[in-house]
Write a protein that holds these residues in place. Structure first.
Motif, PDB file in Angstrom:
ATOM      1  N   GLY A 447       0.779  -1.232   0.000  1.00 38.08           N
ATOM      2  CA  GLY A 447       0.000   0.000   0.000  1.00 38.08           C
ATOM      3  C   GLY A 447       0.808   1.279   0.000  1.00 38.08           C
ATOM      4  O   GLY A 447       0.435   2.268  -0.639  1.00 38.08           O
ATOM      5  N   VAL A 448       1.910   1.294   0.745  1.00 38.43           N
ATOM      6  CA  VAL A 448       2.704   2.521   0.918  1.00 38.43           C
ATOM      7  C   VAL A 448       3.751   2.609  -0.180  1.00 38.43           C
ATOM      8  O   VAL A 448       4.515   1.655  -0.406  1.00 38.43           O
ATOM      9  CB  VAL A 448       3.363   2.555   2.304  1.00 38.43           C
ATOM     10  N   THR A 449       3.800   3.718  -0.870  1.00 35.43           N
ATOM     11  CA  THR A 449       4.762   3.907  -1.954  1.00 35.43           C
ATOM     12  C   THR A 449       6.155   4.117  -1.384  1.00 35.43           C
ATOM     13  O   THR A 449       6.394   5.053  -0.607  1.00 35.43           O
ATOM     14  CB  THR A 449       4.371   5.117  -2.814  1.00 35.43           C
ATOM     15  N   LEU A 450       7.087   3.235  -1.778  1.00 37.69           N
ATOM     16  CA  LEU A 450       8.466   3.298  -1.294  1.00 37.69           C
ATOM     17  C   LEU A 450       9.418   3.160  -2.470  1.00 37.69           C
ATOM     18  O   LEU A 450       9.093   2.508  -3.472  1.00 37.69           O
ATOM     19  CB  LEU A 450       8.730   2.168  -0.282  1.00 37.69           C
ATOM     20  N   PRO A 451      10.607   3.743  -2.375  1.00 40.60           N
ATOM     21  CA  PRO A 451      11.587   3.584  -3.458  1.00 40.60           C
ATOM     22  C   PRO A 451      12.123   2.159  -3.501  1.00 40.60           C
ATOM     23  O   PRO A 451      12.094   1.436  -2.503  1.00 40.60           O
ATOM     24  CB  PRO A 451      12.682   4.587  -3.089  1.00 40.60           C
ATOM     25  N   GLY A 452      12.618   1.768  -4.649  1.00 40.60           N
ATOM     26  CA  GLY A 452      13.206   0.443  -4.791  1.00 40.60           C
ATOM     27  C   GLY A 452      12.439  -0.397  -5.787  1.00 40.60           C
ATOM     28  O   GLY A 452      11.208  -0.433  -5.779  1.00 40.60           O
ATOM     29  N   THR A 453      13.190  -1.092  -6.646  1.00 35.19           N
ATOM     30  CA  THR A 453      12.562  -1.910  -7.687  1.00 35.19           C
ATOM     31  C   THR A 453      12.532  -3.382  -7.328  1.00 35.19           C
ATOM     32  O   THR A 453      11.930  -4.175  -8.050  1.00 35.19           O
ATOM     33  CB  THR A 453      13.321  -1.723  -9.009  1.00 35.19           C
ATOM     34  N   THR A 454      13.157  -3.752  -6.215  1.00 34.05           N
ATOM     35  CA  THR A 454      13.158  -5.150  -5.791  1.00 34.05           C
ATOM     36  C   THR A 454      12.575  -5.236  -4.386  1.00 34.05           C
ATOM     37  O   THR A 454      12.612  -4.258  -3.627  1.00 34.05           O
ATOM     38  CB  THR A 454      14.583  -5.738  -5.786  1.00 34.05           C
ATOM     39  N   PRO A 455      12.021  -6.397  -4.014  1.00 37.63           N
ATOM     40  CA  PRO A 455      11.496  -6.548  -2.654  1.00 37.63           C
ATOM     41  C   PRO A 455      12.524  -6.240  -1.583  1.00 37.63           C
ATOM     42  O   PRO A 455      12.193  -5.636  -0.545  1.00 37.63           O
ATOM     43  CB  PRO A 455      11.063  -8.010  -2.613  1.00 37.63           C
ATOM     44  N   ARG A 456      13.774  -6.614  -1.801  1.00 34.95           N
ATOM     45  CA  ARG A 456      14.816  -6.365  -0.799  1.00 34.95           C
ATOM     46  C   ARG A 456      15.023  -4.878  -0.600  1.00 34.95           C
ATOM     47  O   ARG A 456      15.103  -4.388   0.536  1.00 34.95           O
ATOM     48  CB  ARG A 456      16.117  -7.025  -1.245  1.00 34.95           C
ATOM     49  N   ARG A 457      15.113  -4.121  -1.689  1.00 35.21           N
ATOM     50  CA  ARG A 457      15.322  -2.676  -1.569  1.00 35.21           C
ATOM     51  C   ARG A 457      14.110  -1.986  -0.947  1.00 35.21           C
ATOM     52  O   ARG A 457      14.241  -1.017  -0.200  1.00 35.21           O
ATOM     53  CB  ARG A 457      15.640  -2.073  -2.940  1.00 35.21           C
ATOM     54  N   GLN A 458      12.916  -2.482  -1.244  1.00 34.81           N
ATOM     55  CA  GLN A 458      11.728  -1.886  -0.643  1.00 34.81           C
ATOM     56  C   GLN A 458      11.675  -2.162   0.861  1.00 34.81           C
ATOM     57  O   GLN A 458      11.250  -1.299   1.633  1.00 34.81           O
ATOM     58  CB  GLN A 458      10.477  -2.424  -1.340  1.00 34.81           C
TER      59      GLN A 458
END
Length: 524
Positions: A447-458
């Motif tokens: 739901g919350v917009t976060l930077p990162g293109t991979t699950p680990r980075r998010q």
């Protein structure tokens, strides 16, 4: 010529052995310096280039006295004054004020306060001395000093004035003086930490809790600079007192822990340990409180049986722990340093008598100021003792309201908490509250917009957002992470306010997270 250019020019003059010209430029630079750090830079340039045999020649003693004053180098100041006894009355007044010997300060300052290059210094300490000696001429002396002062000296004078006004219970006037000091000392972390901490504590005494928190947080920000660290512990102490007054024990515990961790002097460290122990006591964590106080006694190498102020706190803890004999033994070892030490001993004696069924218990409490925040907190620890006096036996409810009608806003016990409304931490707080104060990490990431293109980075980005939200809420336990869940602290009574029907488009204004858009659409 800017100050860095002036320093460079002084270095050039010293390298060329233009001693007389250099001394005049050093005195001018010291008089115009705008920060303690600038004074230290000037001192470094001078002492690294000036040969020892030149220090007593020509105008150098005067220039070095100014340099020592601006940089806070008391060793250098002592060397200059001892070499020329009575040669610089204004700086002799400054040295006497540090003891403090206010009669001597007054006499030295009177010699130089009306004219000469040192007038601002002399007038400042003349006013401080008259105030400390309770001379009725002190208001006129401060006004005279203000007119004689440039920007930095005027700011320092307002700080001195505020301290005196606090001592004579003129808190509103002290707040005004501190507020006037802020612009004159702008850009100086050493001074700003000190002024903002005092301003925050003054606002706290006046009951303006929002202004108190803003000033104290500003003091903490300035105190993270190396030059401001001497007053950083005091700023955290002030925040601890603010949170404790509102019954926000977890926030207070964290603030006092930071005050202890940031303390550079034992006096600040001892205050923080006592405050930490008090919060543990109010939370019923008696063993933790006892350990802190015994650590403090051990650090001070207090001998067994030697009177000490901390025994007042230990007596209260021993009594609460069910050891009245131990409490009496501690009372016999109390050496009161402050009125609060005396008050705490009185409270313990009264509670001992109440528990023993003795009459006229309230006579022990007749000297206490029942309107003082300290007394109200003692009532939380000894509710049955203070109940006949009408004092509440527990802290006020710790409430927090998050308003999402428009930009996200947060308040705790009616005091606004600075929360950037378009930052992910605002979105996370509202999201958790919408889901009952708890949500899985996976659901948050959806739901919350976060930077990162991979699950680990998010997940890494989410960890940073959680840390930022904890900082906003002002204690590490505000957001708990266990396993795959994020949970808001249950010590707080959380309330979420959403827009009324017909205003769903204003929900979390400024946020475009997927969960926000979905809520708006679902609520139409």
């Amino acid at each position: 010529m800017t100050f860095p250019e002036l320093l460079a020019h002084i270095g050039t003059l010293l390298a060329a052995q233009e001693w007389q010209a250099a001394s005049l430029h050093v005195r001018r630079a010291a008089q115009e310096v705008t920060s303690r750090a600038g004074g230290k830079q000037l001192r470094e340039v001078v002492l690294s280039h000036l040969p020892p045999q030149q220090r007593g020649a020509g105008e150098w003693p005067h220039a070095l006295a100014w340099t020592a004053y601006r940089s806070g180098d008391l060793t250098l100041l002592g060397e200059v004054l001892d070499a020329l006894p009575g040669g610089f009355p204004a700086f002799e007044a400054f040295r006497a004020s540090l003891k403090p010997d206010w009669a001597v300060t007054r006499d030295w300052a009177a010699q130089a306060r009306l004219d000469g290059a040192d007038r601002a210094v002399a007038a400042r300490f003349h006013a401080c001395a008259l105030a400390a000696l309770d001379d009725p001429a002190w208001p006129a002396a401060f006004e005279e000093a203000r007119q004689a002062s440039g920007r930095r000296d005027r700011g320092l004078l307002h700080l001195e004035l505020a301290c005196h006004l606090i001592n004579v219970k003129q808190e509103a006037a002290a707040r005004d003086a501190l507020a006037r000091a802020v612009p004159d000392l702008r850009g100086d972390p050493w001074a700003q930490t000190l002024v903002q901490a005092n301003l925050g504590i003054s606002c706290l005494r006046l009951g303006d809790l929002g202004a108190a928190e803003r000033a104290l947080r500003e003091a903490v920000r300035w105190g993270e600079h190396p030059e401001g660290r001497a007053s950083l512990s005091a700023a955290w102490q002030g925040l601890g007192g603010l949170y404790l007054q509102q019954g926000q024990l977890a926030r207070a515990a964290h603030a006092y822990s930071e005050a202890h961790r940031k303390a550079e002097f034992w006096g600040d460290r001892r205050m923080a340990l006592r405050a930490q122990a008090n919060v543990h006591r109010l939370r019923g964590e008696l063993d933790e409180a006892l350990s802190l106080l015994h650590d403090a006694l051990a650090y001070e190498e207090a001998l067994e049986g030697q009177p000490h102020p901390l025994y007042a706190d230990l007596a209260a803890l021993r009594l609460l722990a069910g050891d009245p004999a131990g409490a009496r033994a501690c009372l016999a070892q109390v050496r009161a340093e402050t009125i609060k030490d005396t008050w705490r001993a009185q409270v313990v004696r009264a509670e001992l008598r109440r528990r023993a069924g003795e009459g006229d218990v309230l006579a022990e409490l007749q000297d206490l100021d029942l309107n003082h925040t300290w007394t109200r907190q003692e009532a939380w620890a000894f509710p049955e003792l203070f109940a006949p006096l009408g004092l509440p036996g527990q802290p006020p409810p710790w409430t927090a309201t998050v308003t999402t009608d428009g930009p996200v806003r947060l308040s705790m016990n009616g005091v606004d908490v600075p929360l950037p409304p378009t930052r992910p931490e605002a979105s996370l707080l509202a999201f958790l509250l919408l889901h009952g104060g708890q949500a899985s990490v996976e659901r948050v990431l959806e739901g919350v917009t976060l930077p990162g293109t991979t699950p680990r980075r998010q997940r890494q980005a989410l960890s940073k957002v959680v840390a930022a939200l904890r900082e906003v809420l002002a204690w590490p336990g505000a957001v708990q992470s266990g396993g795959s869940l994020l949970t808001l602290s249950k010590e707080v009574e959380w309330t979420l306010v959403t827009p009324p029907p017909g205003r769903t488009d204003t929900f979390c204004e400024g946020l475009l997270d997927e969960w926000v858009v979905q809520w708006r659409n679902d609520s139409i």
